[in-house]
Motif scaffolding. Sequence first.
Motif, short mmCIF file in Angstrom:
data_model
loop_
_atom_site.label_atom_id
_atom_site.label_comp_id
_atom_site.label_asym_id
_atom_site.label_seq_id
_atom_site.Cartn_x
_atom_site.Cartn_y
_atom_site.Cartn_z
N LYS A 98 0.84 -1.21 0.00
CA LYS A 98 0.00 0.00 0.00
C LYS A 98 0.87 1.25 0.00
N GLU A 99 0.24 2.36 -0.39
CA GLU A 99 0.92 3.64 -0.37
C GLU A 99 1.07 4.12 1.08
N PRO A 100 2.05 4.96 1.35
CA PRO A 100 2.15 5.57 2.69
C PRO A 100 0.89 6.35 3.02
N GLU A 101 0.48 6.27 4.25
CA GLU A 101 -0.75 6.90 4.71
C GLU A 101 -0.44 7.87 5.84
N PHE A 102 -0.97 9.06 5.74
CA PHE A 102 -0.83 10.04 6.82
C PHE A 102 -1.61 9.57 8.04
N VAL A 103 -0.97 9.66 9.20
CA VAL A 103 -1.63 9.27 10.45
C VAL A 103 -1.94 10.49 11.30
N ALA A 104 -0.91 11.27 11.62
CA ALA A 104 -1.10 12.42 12.50
C ALA A 104 0.08 13.36 12.36
N TYR B 259 -3.28 17.31 13.92
CA TYR B 259 -4.05 16.92 12.73
C TYR B 259 -4.04 15.40 12.65
N TYR B 260 -5.16 14.83 12.20
CA TYR B 260 -5.29 13.38 12.16
C TYR B 260 -5.88 12.91 10.83
N GLY B 261 -5.43 11.73 10.44
CA GLY B 261 -6.07 11.08 9.31
C GLY B 261 -7.45 10.58 9.70
N ASP B 262 -8.34 10.49 8.75
CA ASP B 262 -9.72 10.11 9.05
C ASP B 262 -9.81 8.73 9.70
N ARG C 216 -9.19 7.77 17.95
CA ARG C 216 -8.50 6.61 18.52
C ARG C 216 -7.04 6.91 18.83
N PHE C 217 -6.41 7.69 17.99
CA PHE C 217 -4.99 8.01 18.16
C PHE C 217 -4.83 9.45 18.64
N THR C 218 -3.78 9.67 19.42
CA THR C 218 -3.47 11.01 19.90
C THR C 218 -1.98 11.27 19.73
N ILE C 219 -1.66 12.38 19.08
CA ILE C 219 -0.27 12.78 18.93
C ILE C 219 0.04 13.84 19.98
N SER C 220 1.23 13.74 20.55
CA SER C 220 1.66 14.73 21.53
C SER C 220 3.17 14.88 21.44
N SER D 235 0.29 20.85 2.42
CA SER D 235 -0.59 20.22 3.38
C SER D 235 0.21 19.36 4.33
N VAL D 236 -0.19 19.33 5.60
CA VAL D 236 0.48 18.46 6.57
C VAL D 236 0.28 16.99 6.21
N PHE D 237 -0.72 16.70 5.38
CA PHE D 237 -1.01 15.32 5.01
C PHE D 237 -0.06 14.81 3.91
N ASN D 238 0.68 15.71 3.30
CA ASN D 238 1.52 15.39 2.16
C ASN D 238 2.89 14.93 2.62
N PRO D 239 3.27 13.67 2.39
CA PRO D 239 4.56 13.18 2.88
C PRO D 239 5.76 13.91 2.27
#
Length: 123
Positions: A41-47, A57-60, A65-69, A103-107
């Motif tokens: 699979k392609e890389p997926e943005f998580v947070a 920011y979080y992926g859908d 469920r996940f928390t970044i800190s 975008s923060v979602f863009n690797p």
Amino acid sequence: VQLQASGGGLVQAGGSLRLSCTASGRLSISFMGWFRQAPGKEPEFVAAIRWNGGSAYYGDSVKGRFTISKDNAKKLTYLQMNGLKAEDTAVYFCASSNGITSSVFNPTMYHTWGQGTQVTVSS
């Protein structure tokens, strides 16, 4: 900057894990992010989190469920993962950006990557 991710492992569905990412060297960070890649699979943005300020920011697929800190003084970024599902199985990578122009979602916005840590969720 060098990044090292840790904390992966094998966990049952519904369980929790906390990933850590340690940064070293001269820091020039605007955002820290977590991405994951499952086999085939392609890389997926998580947070992602803003290094100065803390906006997150979080992926859908992980929202709620996940928390970044982070801990700026210790140069640590965390990803707390609760309610894990089999589809969360992947290699998780932390990454740093010194400037987001799209975008923060863009690797491609992240210039330094850690080595990855495997997360396996058994169903």
